[in-house]
Design an enzyme around this catalytic site. Structure first.
Site, short mmCIF file in Angstrom:
data_model
loop_
_atom_site.label_atom_id
_atom_site.label_comp_id
_atom_site.label_asym_id
_atom_site.label_seq_id
_atom_site.Cartn_x
_atom_site.Cartn_y
_atom_site.Cartn_z
N SER A 129 0.83 -1.20 0.00
CA SER A 129 0.00 0.00 0.00
C SER A 129 0.86 1.25 0.00
O SER A 129 1.90 1.30 0.65
CB SER A 129 -0.91 0.03 1.23
OG SER A 129 -1.67 1.23 1.26
N LYS A 183 -4.15 -6.87 3.81
CA LYS A 183 -4.24 -5.79 2.81
C LYS A 183 -5.69 -5.57 2.38
O LYS A 183 -6.12 -4.42 2.17
CB LYS A 183 -3.38 -6.15 1.59
CG LYS A 183 -3.47 -5.14 0.43
CD LYS A 183 -3.16 -3.71 0.89
CE LYS A 183 -2.82 -2.78 -0.27
NZ LYS A 183 -3.79 -2.68 -1.34
N HIS A 186 -7.27 -3.59 5.10
CA HIS A 186 -6.72 -2.22 4.95
C HIS A 186 -7.53 -1.45 3.92
O HIS A 186 -7.93 -0.30 4.14
CB HIS A 186 -5.25 -2.31 4.54
CG HIS A 186 -4.66 -1.04 3.98
ND1 HIS A 186 -4.99 -0.54 2.73
CD2 HIS A 186 -3.76 -0.16 4.49
CE1 HIS A 186 -4.33 0.58 2.51
NE2 HIS A 186 -3.58 0.83 3.56
N ASN A 187 -7.80 -2.07 2.78
CA ASN A 187 -8.54 -1.39 1.72
C ASN A 187 -9.99 -1.15 2.11
O ASN A 187 -10.58 -0.14 1.73
CB ASN A 187 -8.47 -2.20 0.42
CG ASN A 187 -7.11 -2.08 -0.25
OD1 ASN A 187 -6.11 -1.75 0.38
ND2 ASN A 187 -7.05 -2.35 -1.53
N GLU A 190 -9.93 1.85 4.17
CA GLU A 190 -9.71 2.98 3.25
C GLU A 190 -11.02 3.39 2.57
O GLU A 190 -11.33 4.59 2.50
CB GLU A 190 -8.68 2.55 2.20
CG GLU A 190 -8.40 3.57 1.12
CD GLU A 190 -7.54 2.99 0.01
OE1 GLU A 190 -7.78 3.32 -1.17
OE2 GLU A 190 -6.63 2.18 0.30
#
Length: 472
Positions: A129, A183, A186-187, A190
């Site tokens: 990222s 990940k 994480h997205n 986001e």
């Protein structure tokens, strides 16, 4: 020619910048792209004068790498990764290591780790990222696979990663597909924060009539606080200040209101549903993007579906950083992080990943898209209580909720009366109110399930399962 330390397949923007990052940190590289003209252009452009060589085909590529080979694949998730793995496998030797640095589904990575390890090759699924700039200057990296495979790349990734006060923004995440799962989450976080900031912008514009510079001034104040200082708030301020070179107006107002997505937000929500994790703020942000894609339908519906007229209500003043609105943004961002971390906790238990929550917060503090000052508080919360079930019950975060909940409720109520959709703010309010309620009305749901389907229920005053003949 001397053999290279590191190989890269896939010369997109991220791939190019990652190999430049590796070379800058002392790792000679060989690059391969399916279209050789792309390789030539790179070597004549950004790669010129660097310790980087090109390969015409995969055989040439592997022959130019020192053993054991370390190969990073930056190709489109899905069948393209499998195709590259299948093409490379016959050319590899025992101990060679493949790294998938794209946004792959963690379940695909689980399969590939088992497949490659059975052939005595290593495989790492590594979330990356930071966008193009982060890839070049130092991203956040989330590698998962066998510990032995991570040990083989640790010297490389610790130098390539972003650096913060307590170390590089990379760590061994865990086995199998754990790196790609982290990940993915994480997205999802986001997605949530981006929608939250968009809702705040919409309210400032439609309720208060503020222009881009006025809104950017508020974002600048937010970015100076511990609760909201972050990369996403910083770039939102930049976006709001940017003018259209054609007429000098706010450029953001010329952009079509249809948001794209590449699937990771959906994977976050699907994984949460499968594992029984509650992620309503993240789901609301995903649904916001889906709704935005329905532009032609929305334009037609606007003519026939009449709601209340937009009316003014108290969002605060620029002089106090729009205090109630800031409350709504802070709590919604906290909820987005809390929901993501709760999903990771549940997934870690279900999949036996052994995720270290403070370490995950630490590697998100630099390089990545969701980097923020709040992550230090998140890191501290999970360090104090590694078994913390929800971030909101940590003392510091609980104080934020208790102080800011009235402001969030005020914003949601005002938006409802003004007919302005605020899906993340609304979902966050419901999430917090549900989580702080000791008895919810699902006792009636259980009664109905037992009534029509004999599903049984539990009682509050006796142990065991019960069934009632509800109908005569």
């Amino acid at each position: 020619m001397t053999k290279s330390h590191f190989g890269l397949i896939g010369l997109g923007v991220m791939g190019e910048n990652l190999v430049l990052n590796a070379e800058r940190n002392g790792f000679s590289s060989v690059v391969y792209n399916r279209t050789y003209s792309k390789t030539e252009d790179f070597l004549k452009g950004q790669g010129a004068g660097k310790n980087i060589q090109g390969a015409t085909d995969l055989q040439d590529f592997v022959e130019k790498l020192e053993r054991p080979r370390r190969i990073l694949m930056m190709v489109k998730a899905g069948p393209a990764v499998d195709a590259v793995v299948d093409q490379l496998s016959p050319l590899l030797d025992e101990g060679d290591l493949l790294i998938d640095g794209g946004n792959s589904d963690y379940q695909d990575t689980e399969r590939r780790v088992k497949q490659l390890e059975s052939k005595s090759f290593g495989f790492i699924g590594m979330g990356v990222s930071g966008g193009a700039k982060g890839a070049l200057e130092g991203p956040s990296m989330m590698p998962g696979g066998t510990k032995a495979s991570y040990d083989a790349i640790e010297s490389l990734v610790t130098k390539m990663a972003a650096q913060v006060e307590d170390g590089p923004c990379v760590t061994y995440i865990g086995p199998g597909g754990s790196g790609h799962l982290v990940k993915t989450v994480h997205n999802g976080i986001e997605y949530g924060i981006e929608q939250i900031l968009a809702e705040a912008y919409d309210l400032m514009k439609r309720v208060k009539g503020m222009n881009g510079d006025q809104m950017a001034d508020v974002l600048g104040q937010w970015n100076s606080t511990e609760e909201l200082a972050s990369y996403l708030v910083e770039i939102t301020e930049v976006c709001l200040r940017t003018k259209d070179p054609k007429d000098g107006g706010d450029l953001v107002e010329k952009i079509m209101d249809q948001a794209g997505q590449k699937g990771t937000g959906l994977w976050t929500v699907v994984t949460a549903l499968q594992m029984g994790a509650s992620v309503p703020t993240i789901y609301a942000s995903l649904n916001g993007r889906v709704m935005s894609s329905m532009k032609p339908q929305r334009v037609k519906a606007e003519e026939v579906l009449k709601g209340p007229s937009v009316k003014d209500f108290d969002l605060g003043q620029p002089s106090d950083a729009m205090s109630p609105l800031m409350d709504a943004v802070v709590l919604s961002c906290v909820a987005s992080y809390a929901q993501g971390m709760e999903l990771l906790r549940i997934a870690s238990n279900d999949l036996d990943y052994g995720l270290d929550m403070p370490s995950i917060a630490q590697i998100w503090k630099g390089g990545c898209i969701i980097r923020s000052r709040l992550l230090k508080r998140i890191q501290d919360a999970f360090s104090a209580d590694p078994q913390l079930e929800n971030l909101m019950v940590d003392p510091w975060f609980a104080d934020q909720v208790n102080r800011r909940l009235p402001g969030l409720a005020q914003v949601v109520a005002g938006a409802a009366e003004a007919g302005i959709p605020v899906p993340c703010f609304s979902s966050t309010l419901d999430y917090i109110n549900s989580y702080r309620t000791g008895r919810l009305p699902q006792n009636l749901v259980q009664a109905m399930r037992d009534c029509f389907g004999s599903h049984t229920y539990k009682r509050v005053d006796e142990e065991g399962s019960f069934h009632t003949e509800w109908l005569d």
